[in-house]
Design an enzyme around this catalytic site. Structure first.
Site, PDB file in Angstrom:
ATOM      1  N   LEU A 133       0.281  -1.180  -0.166  1.00  0.00           N
ATOM      2  CA  LEU A 133       0.194  -0.351   0.065  1.00  0.00           C
ATOM      3  C   LEU A 133       0.253   1.426  -0.269  1.00  0.00           C
ATOM      4  O   LEU A 133       1.216   2.273   0.825  1.00  0.00           O
ATOM      5  CB  LEU A 133      -0.777  -0.407   1.102  1.00  0.00           C
ATOM      6  CG  LEU A 133      -2.210   0.951   0.829  1.00  0.00           C
ATOM      7  CD1 LEU A 133      -3.076   0.354   0.203  1.00  0.00           C
ATOM      8  CD2 LEU A 133      -2.803   1.038   2.671  1.00  0.00           C
ATOM      9  N   GLY A 134       1.991   1.446  -0.919  1.00  0.00           N
ATOM     10  CA  GLY A 134       2.598   2.814  -1.217  1.00  0.00           C
ATOM     11  C   GLY A 134       1.954   3.791  -2.205  1.00  0.00           C
ATOM     12  O   GLY A 134       0.467   2.782  -2.145  1.00  0.00           O
ATOM     13  N   ILE A 151       1.355   3.093  -5.644  1.00  0.00           N
ATOM     14  CA  ILE A 151       0.140   3.128  -6.483  1.00  0.00           C
ATOM     15  C   ILE A 151      -0.938   2.135  -5.898  1.00  0.00           C
ATOM     16  O   ILE A 151      -1.701   2.222  -6.236  1.00  0.00           O
ATOM     17  CB  ILE A 151       1.110   1.827  -7.266  1.00  0.00           C
ATOM     18  CG1 ILE A 151       1.665   2.660  -8.399  1.00  0.00           C
ATOM     19  CG2 ILE A 151       0.112   1.154  -8.014  1.00  0.00           C
ATOM     20  CD1 ILE A 151       2.940   2.111  -8.496  1.00  0.00           C
ATOM     21  N   SER A 159       1.558  -4.406   3.822  1.00  0.00           N
ATOM     22  CA  SER A 159       2.340  -3.724   3.810  1.00  0.00           C
ATOM     23  C   SER A 159       3.251  -3.819   4.572  1.00  0.00           C
ATOM     24  O   SER A 159       3.593  -4.607   5.777  1.00  0.00           O
ATOM     25  CB  SER A 159       2.523  -1.869   3.685  1.00  0.00           C
ATOM     26  OG  SER A 159       2.400  -1.410   2.886  1.00  0.00           O
ATOM     27  N   ARG A 160       4.902  -3.323   4.317  1.00  0.00           N
ATOM     28  CA  ARG A 160       5.450  -3.964   5.416  1.00  0.00           C
ATOM     29  C   ARG A 160       5.735  -2.782   6.626  1.00  0.00           C
ATOM     30  O   ARG A 160       5.894  -4.190   8.315  1.00  0.00           O
ATOM     31  CB  ARG A 160       6.962  -2.827   4.545  1.00  0.00           C
ATOM     32  CG  ARG A 160       7.879  -4.188   3.404  1.00  0.00           C
ATOM     33  CD  ARG A 160       8.819  -2.425   2.973  1.00  0.00           C
ATOM     34  NE  ARG A 160       8.536  -0.930   2.696  1.00  0.00           N
ATOM     35  CZ  ARG A 160       8.780  -0.449   1.976  1.00  0.00           C
ATOM     36  NH1 ARG A 160      10.751  -0.222   1.972  1.00  0.00           N
ATOM     37  NH2 ARG A 160       8.797   0.746   1.796  1.00  0.00           N
ATOM     38  N   VAL A 193       0.333  -5.877 -11.455  1.00  0.00           N
ATOM     39  CA  VAL A 193       1.333  -5.206 -11.565  1.00  0.00           C
ATOM     40  C   VAL A 193       2.625  -4.371 -11.222  1.00  0.00           C
ATOM     41  O   VAL A 193       3.375  -3.382 -11.543  1.00  0.00           O
ATOM     42  CB  VAL A 193       0.297  -3.848 -12.009  1.00  0.00           C
ATOM     43  CG1 VAL A 193      -0.597  -3.413 -12.290  1.00  0.00           C
ATOM     44  CG2 VAL A 193      -0.156  -3.417 -10.474  1.00  0.00           C
ATOM     45  N   ARG A 219       6.123  -6.835  -9.503  1.00  0.00           N
ATOM     46  CA  ARG A 219       7.158  -7.534 -10.379  1.00  0.00           C
ATOM     47  C   ARG A 219       6.543  -9.638 -10.436  1.00  0.00           C
ATOM     48  O   ARG A 219       6.582  -9.033  -9.765  1.00  0.00           O
ATOM     49  CB  ARG A 219       8.137  -7.133  -9.322  1.00  0.00           C
ATOM     50  CG  ARG A 219       9.910  -5.677  -9.648  1.00  0.00           C
ATOM     51  CD  ARG A 219      10.344  -5.597 -10.646  1.00  0.00           C
ATOM     52  NE  ARG A 219      10.392  -4.693 -11.728  1.00  0.00           N
ATOM     53  CZ  ARG A 219       9.528  -2.897 -11.956  1.00  0.00           C
ATOM     54  NH1 ARG A 219       8.964  -2.651 -11.691  1.00  0.00           N
ATOM     55  NH2 ARG A 219      11.144  -1.609 -11.045  1.00  0.00           N
ATOM     56  N   GLU A 235      10.554 -12.131 -17.963  1.00  0.00           N
ATOM     57  CA  GLU A 235      10.192 -10.772 -19.305  1.00  0.00           C
ATOM     58  C   GLU A 235      12.185 -10.868 -20.313  1.00  0.00           C
ATOM     59  O   GLU A 235      12.542 -10.834 -20.039  1.00  0.00           O
ATOM     60  CB  GLU A 235      10.131  -9.681 -18.988  1.00  0.00           C
ATOM     61  CG  GLU A 235       8.746  -9.598 -17.884  1.00  0.00           C
ATOM     62  CD  GLU A 235       8.660  -8.303 -16.993  1.00  0.00           C
ATOM     63  OE1 GLU A 235       8.927  -7.676 -17.643  1.00  0.00           O
ATOM     64  OE2 GLU A 235       7.569  -7.912 -16.286  1.00  0.00           O
ATOM     65  N   HIS A 259       3.895  -5.102 -20.216  1.00  0.00           N
ATOM     66  CA  HIS A 259       4.604  -4.811 -18.864  1.00  0.00           C
ATOM     67  C   HIS A 259       4.451  -3.397 -19.140  1.00  0.00           C
ATOM     68  O   HIS A 259       5.959  -2.779 -18.866  1.00  0.00           O
ATOM     69  CB  HIS A 259       6.578  -4.759 -18.239  1.00  0.00           C
ATOM     70  CG  HIS A 259       6.956  -4.131 -17.032  1.00  0.00           C
ATOM     71  ND1 HIS A 259       8.183  -5.483 -16.876  1.00  0.00           N
ATOM     72  CD2 HIS A 259       6.553  -3.215 -16.662  1.00  0.00           C
ATOM     73  CE1 HIS A 259       8.674  -4.756 -16.137  1.00  0.00           C
ATOM     74  NE2 HIS A 259       7.277  -3.053 -15.414  1.00  0.00           N
ATOM     75  N   ALA A 302       1.974  -1.304 -18.578  1.00  0.00           N
ATOM     76  CA  ALA A 302       1.575  -0.220 -17.034  1.00  0.00           C
ATOM     77  C   ALA A 302       1.466   1.489 -17.341  1.00  0.00           C
ATOM     78  O   ALA A 302       0.766   1.790 -17.360  1.00  0.00           O
ATOM     79  CB  ALA A 302       1.532  -0.819 -16.031  1.00  0.00           C
TER      80      ALA A 302
END
Length: 335
Positions: free
Chosen positions: A169-170, A172, A192-193, A250, A252, A281, A299, A301
């Protein structure tokens, strides 16, 4: 007006910015947007020399490096760039950089910051809608002439009211949460962290991703790739998400155990997936190409004209600020 020879001499005296890999933004948007009268580029990828030989011959005076998401900058590369003091990246994520070694050497980092967040959030929501409502699959159904020959397409599933779990939950993740809660009446939870300030972020927090998945209809991955998040979505998390669950990535590719995810999709252990990123990729598992409940994008987005224009301004601004001894526009600071 300066003569061509004088102009060439003046350009020759400009400080150089090293580039190890051709930035995709140069190809899809235009290198001219990233140029400046205050620096010039030195492109190792245009040389026939192996990288270590090129850096041994040219790396010592380099003070600035422009890196892409695919530019791996580890201790070995940094050893050949003893005077490097700045890395500007065209990516928001920094997993391609050895951050500890950069800090040890006093190398500052300027990332793409927040410029991609809105576009990536839009893409995440778009992928989720596509999977649930079977938009891409029904598009193929119509174009293949099946509507006339086979009748109506099978039912999709509505987005409104779904339980959404967001991993990361950063910047983005927060934008994804707001779009889904405010626009579609979804219930949002997150991992989240660290737990966010509940006065600012009212969504329920789950310390454990498996528990988050068990309480979600869709899991959206927006986290950075670290040793802690590599394969954070594993067999147990996918099982907890369940047969009706959807995954959207979205972030990695490697935050998901891709082989296990493919197996779950093929065997019907999860309902579908919307994927913008992959572990190897541009290689995509062939099984995914055959599934109508999987929506794929390359990739892309972040790839809008507006984001590329903003990226160009930010990259040039950071490099010009560095060579002018001014504050960077988007300097990365350790948490």
């Amino acid at each position: 007006m300066a003569s061509p020879a004088a102009a060439a001499a003046a350009e020759e005296n400009l400080p150089q910015v090293l580039i190890l890999l051709n930035p995709p933004a140069f190809t899809i948007f235009g290198e001219e947007y990233f140029t400046s009268s205050k620096f010039r580029f030195l492109k190792s990828y245009e040389s026939s020399l192996p990288l270590d030989e090129f850096l041994s011959a040219n790396g010592r005076p380099m003070r600035a490096l422009l890196a892409t998401a695919a530019t791996i900058v580890g201790a070995g590369v940094l050893e050949l760039l003893p005077d490097l003091r700045l890395i500007v990246t065209t990516s928001a994520g920094l997993d391609q950089l050895d951050l500890a070694e950069c800090r040890r050497r006093g190398i500052r980092i300027a990332s793409a910051g927040d410029i991609y967040s809105a576009d990536v959030a839009d893409c995440a929501v778009g992928l989720l809608i596509d999977v649930l409502r079977k938009i891409s699959a029904s598009n193929r159904y119509v174009k293949n002439g099946f509507w006339a020959s086979k009748g109506d397409y099978p039912l999709g599933s509505k987005l409104r009211g779904k339980r959404i779990g967001i991993v990361g939950l950063g910047r983005i993740g927060l934008q994804v949460a707001k779009r889904l809660q405010q626009g579609f009446g979804c219930t949002v939870s997150y991992n989240s962290r660290k737990k966010k300030n509940p006065d600012q972020v009212p969504y329920p927090f789950y310390q454990d991703v498996q528990e988050l998945a068990a309480n979600s209809d869709a899991l959206i991955l927006c986290c950075g790739l670290t040793e802690q998040t590599r394969h954070v979505v594993d067999k147990e998390v996918l099982a907890a998400l369940g047969k009706a669950g959807v995954i959207v990535n979205v972030a990695r590719g490697a935050v998901v155990d891709e082989k296990e995810m493919v197996r779950c999709l093929v065997e019907g252990e999860i309902a579908g997936a919307g994927l913008d990123v992959f572990e190897d990729e541009p290689v995509v598992p062939k099984e995914l190409l055959e599934l109508d409940n999987v929506v794929l994008s390359p990739h892309s987005a972040v790839l809008t004209r507006e984001s590329m224009m903003e990226l160009a301004r930010l990259v040039v601004g950071n490099l010009e600020a560095f060579f002018s001894n001014e504050p960077l526009l988007s300097e990365y600071e350790d948490d």
